[in-house]
Scaffold this motif. Structure first.
Motif, PDB file in Angstrom:
ATOM      1  N   SER A  31       4.182  11.026   3.081  1.00 29.78           N
ATOM      2  CA  SER A  31       4.180  12.180   4.015  1.00 29.78           C
ATOM      3  C   SER A  31       2.557  12.458   4.419  1.00 29.78           C
ATOM      4  CB  SER A  31       4.940  13.307   3.329  1.00 29.78           C
ATOM      5  OG  SER A  31       4.005  13.603   2.339  1.00 29.78           O
ATOM      6  N   TYR A  32       1.730  12.209   3.569  1.00 27.92           N
ATOM      7  CA  TYR A  32       0.284  12.859   3.693  1.00 27.92           C
ATOM      8  C   TYR A  32      -0.219  11.610   4.876  1.00 27.92           C
ATOM      9  CZ  TYR A  32      -4.687  12.912   3.155  1.00 27.92           C
ATOM     10  OH  TYR A  32      -6.168  13.008   3.636  1.00 27.92           O
ATOM     11  N   ASN A  33       0.242  10.464   4.856  1.00 27.74           N
ATOM     12  CA  ASN A  33      -0.337   9.551   5.540  1.00 27.74           C
ATOM     13  C   ASN A  33       0.553   9.599   6.947  1.00 27.74           C
ATOM     14  OD1 ASN A  33      -2.043   8.118   4.108  1.00 27.74           O
ATOM     15  ND2 ASN A  33      -0.446   7.069   2.896  1.00 27.74           N
ATOM     16  N   ASP A  34       1.555   9.862   6.975  1.00 33.54           N
ATOM     17  CA  ASP A  34       2.379  10.176   8.273  1.00 33.54           C
ATOM     18  C   ASP A  34       1.833  11.361   8.997  1.00 33.54           C
ATOM     19  OD1 ASP A  34       4.150   8.004   7.675  1.00 33.54           O
ATOM     20  OD2 ASP A  34       5.717   9.276   6.931  1.00 33.54           O
ATOM     21  N   LEU A  35       1.580  12.281   8.361  1.00 33.61           N
ATOM     22  CA  LEU A  35       0.943  13.466   9.014  1.00 33.61           C
ATOM     23  C   LEU A  35      -0.188  12.926   9.917  1.00 33.61           C
ATOM     24  CD1 LEU A  35       0.841  16.357   9.485  1.00 33.61           C
ATOM     25  CD2 LEU A  35      -0.841  16.768   7.370  1.00 33.61           C
ATOM     26  N   HIS A  36      -1.071  12.264   9.316  1.00 30.38           N
ATOM     27  CA  HIS A  36      -2.289  11.665  10.178  1.00 30.38           C
ATOM     28  C   HIS A  36      -1.933  10.702  11.152  1.00 30.38           C
ATOM     29  CE1 HIS A  36      -4.997  14.037   7.567  1.00 30.38           C
ATOM     30  NE2 HIS A  36      -4.600  12.985   6.542  1.00 30.38           N
ATOM     31  N   ARG A  37      -0.865   9.997  10.872  1.00 27.61           N
ATOM     32  CA  ARG A  37      -0.553   8.788  12.068  1.00 27.61           C
ATOM     33  C   ARG A  37       0.058   9.581  13.117  1.00 27.61           C
ATOM     34  NH1 ARG A  37       1.635   5.907   7.240  1.00 27.61           N
ATOM     35  NH2 ARG A  37       0.348   4.432   6.641  1.00 27.61           N
ATOM     36  N   ASP A  38       0.995  10.638  12.807  1.00 27.05           N
ATOM     37  CA  ASP A  38       1.488  11.314  14.044  1.00 27.05           C
ATOM     38  C   ASP A  38       0.601  12.084  14.724  1.00 27.05           C
ATOM     39  OD1 ASP A  38       4.069  10.659  12.768  1.00 27.05           O
ATOM     40  OD2 ASP A  38       4.457  12.788  11.945  1.00 27.05           O
ATOM     41  N   SER A  39      -0.727  12.247  14.266  1.00 28.01           N
ATOM     42  CA  SER A  39      -1.716  12.819  15.098  1.00 28.01           C
ATOM     43  C   SER A  39      -2.557  11.733  15.879  1.00 28.01           C
ATOM     44  CB  SER A  39      -2.696  13.650  14.157  1.00 28.01           C
ATOM     45  OG  SER A  39      -2.060  14.633  13.602  1.00 28.01           O
ATOM     46  N   GLY A  40      -2.353  10.408  15.907  1.00 29.50           N
ATOM     47  CA  GLY A  40      -2.827   9.349  16.361  1.00 29.50           C
ATOM     48  C   GLY A  40      -3.854   8.522  15.660  1.00 29.50           C
ATOM     49  N   TRP A  41      -4.040   8.814  14.397  1.00 30.41           N
ATOM     50  CA  TRP A  41      -4.910   8.119  13.578  1.00 30.41           C
ATOM     51  C   TRP A  41      -4.252   6.921  13.175  1.00 30.41           C
ATOM     52  CZ3 TRP A  41      -9.928   9.828  12.879  1.00 30.41           C
ATOM     53  CH2 TRP A  41     -10.115  10.930  13.369  1.00 30.41           C
ATOM     54  N   LYS A  42      -4.940   5.789  12.845  1.00 25.99           N
ATOM     55  CA  LYS A  42      -4.450   4.491  12.565  1.00 25.99           C
ATOM     56  C   LYS A  42      -5.512   4.210  11.214  1.00 25.99           C
ATOM     57  CE  LYS A  42      -2.900   2.966  17.053  1.00 25.99           C
ATOM     58  NZ  LYS A  42      -3.198   1.797  17.815  1.00 25.99           N
ATOM     59  N   ASN A  43      -4.610   3.333  10.079  1.00 25.17           N
ATOM     60  CA  ASN A  43      -5.430   2.721   8.930  1.00 25.17           C
ATOM     61  C   ASN A  43      -6.301   1.777   9.285  1.00 25.17           C
ATOM     62  OD1 ASN A  43      -2.224   3.727   7.584  1.00 25.17           O
ATOM     63  ND2 ASN A  43      -4.090   4.747   6.861  1.00 25.17           N
ATOM     64  N   ALA A  44      -7.590   1.744   9.011  1.00 23.81           N
ATOM     65  CA  ALA A  44      -8.345   0.612   9.358  1.00 23.81           C
ATOM     66  C   ALA A  44      -8.853   0.003   7.793  1.00 23.81           C
ATOM     67  CB  ALA A  44      -9.708   1.090   9.796  1.00 23.81           C
ATOM     68  N   PHE A  45      -8.485   0.713   6.870  1.00 28.45           N
ATOM     69  CA  PHE A  45      -8.530   0.163   5.389  1.00 28.45           C
ATOM     70  C   PHE A  45      -7.787   0.868   4.529  1.00 28.45           C
ATOM     71  CE2 PHE A  45     -11.058   0.451   1.613  1.00 28.45           C
ATOM     72  CZ  PHE A  45     -10.850  -0.944   1.086  1.00 28.45           C
ATOM     73  N   ILE A  46      -7.581   0.412   3.452  1.00 30.09           N
ATOM     74  CA  ILE A  46      -6.900   1.302   2.367  1.00 30.09           C
ATOM     75  C   ILE A  46      -7.212   0.538   1.149  1.00 30.09           C
ATOM     76  CG2 ILE A  46      -4.880   2.137   0.887  1.00 30.09           C
ATOM     77  CD1 ILE A  46      -3.296   2.456   3.638  1.00 30.09           C
ATOM     78  N   SER A  47      -7.862   1.235   0.259  1.00 33.53           N
ATOM     79  CA  SER A  47      -8.394   0.686  -1.046  1.00 33.53           C
ATOM     80  C   SER A  47      -7.311   0.373  -2.018  1.00 33.53           C
ATOM     81  CB  SER A  47      -9.608   1.425  -1.742  1.00 33.53           C
ATOM     82  OG  SER A  47      -9.217   2.538  -2.178  1.00 33.53           O
ATOM     83  N   ASP A  48      -7.445  -0.695  -2.754  1.00 33.58           N
ATOM     84  CA  ASP A  48      -6.358  -1.111  -3.951  1.00 33.58           C
ATOM     85  C   ASP A  48      -6.840  -0.674  -5.337  1.00 33.58           C
ATOM     86  OD1 ASP A  48      -8.256  -2.980  -4.049  1.00 33.58           O
ATOM     87  OD2 ASP A  48      -6.877  -4.506  -4.025  1.00 33.58           O
ATOM     88  N   SER A  49      -7.940   0.395  -5.258  1.00 29.53           N
ATOM     89  CA  SER A  49      -8.486   0.570  -6.667  1.00 29.53           C
ATOM     90  C   SER A  49      -7.584   1.488  -7.190  1.00 29.53           C
ATOM     91  CB  SER A  49      -9.789   1.201  -6.408  1.00 29.53           C
ATOM     92  OG  SER A  49     -10.237   1.850  -7.691  1.00 29.53           O
TER      93      SER A  49
END
Length: 378
Positions: free
Chosen positions: A253-271
């Motif tokens: 839901s946190y990520n969907d909130l930003h995606r709905d605002s037009g943001w895209k994931n350029a990188f997500i760490s696996d740490s």
């Protein structure tokens, strides 16, 4: 099988069951520091019942068919509890790994630098030496196993299913470019590869660098798994806003909130410890630069959390290595001599202390820059 959980002992890890008629029951473990005799109303209405409690751990059950259960207990308490344990084991693993690398490196350097071959003198208390190294090895294995296991458990609990990266305006078929295709792009000059070490200690500088690259026509194509190597495809200059976001844990839901605002994931760490997400959003030349943290207080709080997290991670290692330097110096003063091994050891430990100190300093400098920036704007 007809065995129903009656109670559990958190200390001994014993589970006590009672025999009954076989049936299907859904069990859930909940970790909550707030002592409460009853469950929230929403869970009670869904048919959940608390059957036992040990410390902060609660066990609740639901006799409804699993596919008909629409409301389940929140897992955030378990995730936070697991994360704390994971940080402890992770710190132990990092310390043991660092000291082992230093010890092996120093010993190898001394062995190869001496003209006469080194001679290992067995300790008169050899059994204690072997027990000590066996215990250290067992602790290192346990720490790494715990970190991997807890990290996997937390991912399962939070039900994260996020793609490693989502590109900007590049065609989605380009995501699956083969290594040979990337090599061809590099040879033809259409792809540029650059590396940035330690950008997480100064994320504002990374954001500025990526945005300036986009303005020069270098489009971020992807990042390496560790987030060190950046792959750019040459194209037309454009305006892209970047935000390096640090969160201890995130859900969909946190990520969907930003995606709905037009943001895209350029990188997500696996740490498993430090969760970094690099967000990007393209905008027009006359448009105001979009920001994820539009509120000043939230942005400063985010920067302070970064500095605090890395301080808690590196400060104990600095103190431990500083004590090792101190003990080495006292030993040298007592013996009134300084051999090659001690010199190399002190230099190496000093380098480690200064490196960790620089990491901490850079995060707090980032916080100070951000605070000064907002102060100037007001």
């Amino acid at each position: 099988m007809g065995y129903y959980l009656l109670r559990l002992n958190r200390g001994t890890r014993y589970f006590f069951f009672i025999k009954g008629d076989p049936t299907t029951i859904t069990y859930r473990f909940v970790y909550d520091k707030i002592q409460s005799e009853s469950l929230p109303k929403a869970l009670l209405e869904e048919g959940w019942t608390k059957i036992t409690q040990s410390g902060h751990w609660h066990v609740i059950t639901n006799e409804k068919p699993f596919e008909l259960i629409k409301t389940s207990p929140v897992r955030e308490g378990i995730i936070k509890h697991n994360r704390l344990i994971m940080y402890i084991f992770g710190s132990i693993s990092i310390y043991l790994t660092t000291m082992t690398i230093l010890f092996v490196g120093i010993f190898s350097l001394v062995a190869f630098s001496q003209d006469t071959p080194s001679k290992v003198v067995e300790s008169p208390y050899w059994i204690l030496t072997y027990i000590y190294f066996s215990a250290v090895l067992a602790l290192w294995i346990l720490s790494n196993y715990s970190v991997i296991k807890i990290n996997k458990t937390n991912k399962d609990l939070s039900r994260e299913n996020i793609p490693l990266y989502a590109l900007h305006d590049i065609d989605q078929s380009e995501i699956r470019r083969s290594k040979n295709k990337e090599k061809q792009l590099k040879r033809s000059g259409q792809m540029v590869v650059k590396r940035k070490f330690g950008w997480m200690y100064a994320p504002d500088k990374l954001e500025h660098w990526l945005e300036s690259m986009e303005e020069q026509g270098y489009h971020l194509y992807r990042m390496s798994k560790r987030g060190i190597t950046f792959y750019f495809i040459i194209g037309n200059p454009r305006k892209v806003s970047y935000c390096a976001d640090f969160q201890n844990t995130t859900d969909e839901s946190y990520n969907d909130l930003h995606r709905d605002s037009g943001w895209k994931n350029a990188f997500i760490s696996d740490s498993p410890f430090l969760k970094w997400t690099l967000w990007s959003r393209q905008y027009s030349a006359g448009e105001e630069r979009p920001q994820i943290y539009s509120d000043k207080s939230h942005h400063l709080k985010h920067a302070r959390r970064i500095a605090t997290t890395y301080s808690c991670l590196f400060l104990p290692l600095m103190l431990i290595n500083t004590l090792n330097i101190k003990f080495s110096m006292e030993s040298t003063t007592f013996n009134n001599n300084l051999d090659t091994l001690q010199i190399i050891s002190m230099i190496s430990l000093t380098f480690v202390v200064l490196s960790f100190g620089s990491f901490i300093a850079r995060t707090w400098l980032y916080y100070m820059r951000l605070r000064k920036q907002y102060t100037n704007y007001t």
